[in-house]
Scaffold this active site. Structure first.
Site, mmCIF file in Angstrom:
data_model
loop_
_atom_site.group_PDB
_atom_site.id
_atom_site.type_symbol
_atom_site.label_atom_id
_atom_site.label_comp_id
_atom_site.label_asym_id
_atom_site.label_seq_id
_atom_site.Cartn_x
_atom_site.Cartn_y
_atom_site.Cartn_z
ATOM 1 N N TYR A 107 0.845 -1.155 0.107
ATOM 2 C CA TYR A 107 -0.081 0.002 0.107
ATOM 3 C C TYR A 107 0.874 1.188 -0.023
ATOM 4 O O TYR A 107 2.035 1.141 0.229
ATOM 5 C CB TYR A 107 -0.899 0.180 1.116
ATOM 6 C CG TYR A 107 -0.113 0.294 2.401
ATOM 7 C CD1 TYR A 107 0.444 -0.564 3.293
ATOM 8 C CD2 TYR A 107 -0.538 1.474 3.023
ATOM 9 C CE1 TYR A 107 1.279 -0.363 4.535
ATOM 10 C CE2 TYR A 107 0.037 1.825 4.443
ATOM 11 C CZ TYR A 107 0.699 0.904 4.905
ATOM 12 O OH TYR A 107 1.386 1.442 6.211
ATOM 13 N N GLU B 148 12.606 2.565 13.816
ATOM 14 C CA GLU B 148 11.780 3.600 13.545
ATOM 15 C C GLU B 148 10.419 3.424 14.114
ATOM 16 O O GLU B 148 10.244 2.718 15.108
ATOM 17 C CB GLU B 148 11.468 3.384 12.013
ATOM 18 C CG GLU B 148 10.756 2.035 11.644
ATOM 19 C CD GLU B 148 10.371 1.911 10.179
ATOM 20 O OE1 GLU B 148 10.298 2.875 9.261
ATOM 21 O OE2 GLU B 148 10.047 0.493 9.840
ATOM 22 N N LYS C 11 6.403 -1.998 1.866
ATOM 23 C CA LYS C 11 5.376 -1.162 2.398
ATOM 24 C C LYS C 11 4.050 -2.139 2.529
ATOM 25 O O LYS C 11 3.249 -1.985 1.458
ATOM 26 C CB LYS C 11 5.027 0.038 2.059
ATOM 27 C CG LYS C 11 4.194 0.889 2.884
ATOM 28 C CD LYS C 11 4.314 2.442 2.525
ATOM 29 C CE LYS C 11 3.232 3.198 3.452
ATOM 30 N NZ LYS C 11 3.361 3.546 4.659
ATOM 31 N N LEU D 187 11.270 1.624 6.786
ATOM 32 C CA LEU D 187 10.932 2.034 5.504
ATOM 33 C C LEU D 187 11.530 3.107 4.908
ATOM 34 O O LEU D 187 11.682 4.056 6.035
ATOM 35 C CB LEU D 187 9.160 2.309 5.557
ATOM 36 C CG LEU D 187 8.507 2.761 4.400
ATOM 37 C CD1 LEU D 187 8.269 1.571 3.667
ATOM 38 C CD2 LEU D 187 7.253 3.448 4.664
HETATM 39 C C1 LIG Z 1 6.713 2.042 9.443
HETATM 40 C C2 LIG Z 1 6.889 3.486 8.790
HETATM 41 N N1 LIG Z 1 7.919 3.789 8.825
HETATM 42 C C3 LIG Z 1 8.007 5.222 8.321
HETATM 43 C C4 LIG Z 1 6.860 5.693 7.602
HETATM 44 C C5 LIG Z 1 7.104 7.063 6.943
HETATM 45 O O1 LIG Z 1 6.977 7.174 5.484
HETATM 46 P P1 LIG Z 1 6.565 8.384 4.583
HETATM 47 O O2 LIG Z 1 7.291 9.382 4.833
HETATM 48 O O3 LIG Z 1 6.746 7.852 3.440
HETATM 49 O O4 LIG Z 1 5.037 8.472 4.883
HETATM 50 C C6 LIG Z 1 5.589 5.352 7.621
HETATM 51 C C7 LIG Z 1 4.572 5.866 6.978
HETATM 52 O O5 LIG Z 1 3.503 5.398 7.046
HETATM 53 C C8 LIG Z 1 5.506 3.957 8.266
HETATM 54 O O6 LIG Z 1 4.530 3.209 8.437
#
Ligand SMILES: Cc1ncc(COP(=O)(O)O)c(C=O)c1O
Length: 281
Positions: free
Chosen positions: A32, A178, A146, A202
């Site tokens: 997603y 994270e 993701k 991520l």
């Molecule tokens: C586990 C995780 N890390 C980092 C992020 C941040 O990613 P982004 O800046 O692309 O939203 C998300 C965003 O949903 C996430 O679910």
């Protein structure tokens, strides 16, 4: 009537249904993205759809859409729902097939679903900061994908909620990885530290934007692992994501971060982020 995208069709919300045999439903077998909309413009759409295609590739899911194809579908949905400020969620599963762990043979069409939300930016928490707690990272070892499998993230966020915190910052042993739905930064002596991009986190789109802003402003940005103790002694802590942007953490496990106020580097990155939105929306 609010519309939802099911494959290539916009349908009324109450008619947006998928089969009980959808592999996303049964196995979490899908991927997603969540993309922000500012002033009718889809923010960093290219980067998000590129990441979606990468996630698809990493799980061996063949997609017939390109970045442009996805962008078109999403624009149509956003226009139908008249979204000015908000976001769009899009998921792709490996399709509908009788339950069997291995991929369906022959392959079936992927199922695509997308819905929109309308809301403003989180101005109050961006100004005041949020509370976070720390918790062991018990997720799988491909956090760079993701994936729809979010049970580890869900349990971490629920742990935060239990302690009246808005985010759970995860660590594998002593190494901070994270947040449950965000990237994490510890700022010490004018330097921003964040976990390097690899399979443990991520690769956040907001993280990429923050990196660009830090480089523009000549704030040192070190992609290095750091310990839980280092995090606890940071001058400033930030968590970032598409929905929470550059979010200050002012309390960690109930203790003030630094002097308990939103710090100067956080404010500078927030200012840069506001400008980035203006220029790129
Ligand atoms: C586990 C995780 N890390 C980092 C992020 C941040 O990613 P982004 O800046 O692309 O939203 C998300 C965003 O949903 C996430 O679910």
């Amino acid at each position: 009537m609010t519309k939802v995208l099911i494959n290539e069709t916009l349908v009324d919300e109450q008619d947006a249904k998928v089969s009980y045999n959808d592999r996303g439903y049964v196995f979490g077998d899908g991927i997603y993205e969540y993309i922000r909309v500012y002033d009718r413009s889809v923010f960093t759409a290219q980067e998000h759809f590129e990441r979606l295609l990468r996630s698809a590739k990493e799980i061996g899911l063949d997609l017939k859409y390109s970045v442009e194809g996805f962008t078109e579908l999403i624009q149509e949905l956003l226009a139908a729902n008249d979204v000015i400020n908000g976001g769009v969620y899009i998921q792709v599963t490996r399709g509908t097939a009788p339950r069997d762990h291995a991929f369906p043979t022959p392959a079936v069409e992927a199922n695509i679903m997308a819905f929109t939300k309308s809301y403003d930016r989180p101005y109050k928490s961006l100004e005041e900061g949020i509370n976070a707690v720390t918790t062991e990272d018990v997720r799988w070892l491909r956090c760079d994908i993701k994936s729809l499998n979010l049970l580890g993230n869900v349990l971490a966020k629920e742990y935060a909620a239990k302690y009246n915190a808005q985010e759970a910052i995860q660590h594998r042993g002593d190494v901070v990885t994270e947040g449950s739905s965000s990237n994490v930064y510890a700022i010490k002596d004018g330097v921003i530290y964040t976990h390097p991009v690899n399979n443990y986190i991520l690769n956040g789109i907001t993280r990429m934007v923050i990196k660009t802003i830090a480089e523009d402003k000549e704030i040192p940005f070190k992609e290095e692992t750091f310990s839980l103790d280092f995090l606890k002694n940071a001058d400033e802590i930030i968590v970032s994501s598409t929905s929470i942007e550059v979010m200050p953490v002012v309390k960690l496990n109930g203790e003030s971060v630094g002097n308990g106020e939103v710090g100067p580097i956080t404010k500078s990155l927030q200012e840069g982020f506001n400008r980035y939105i203006d220029v790129h929306s």
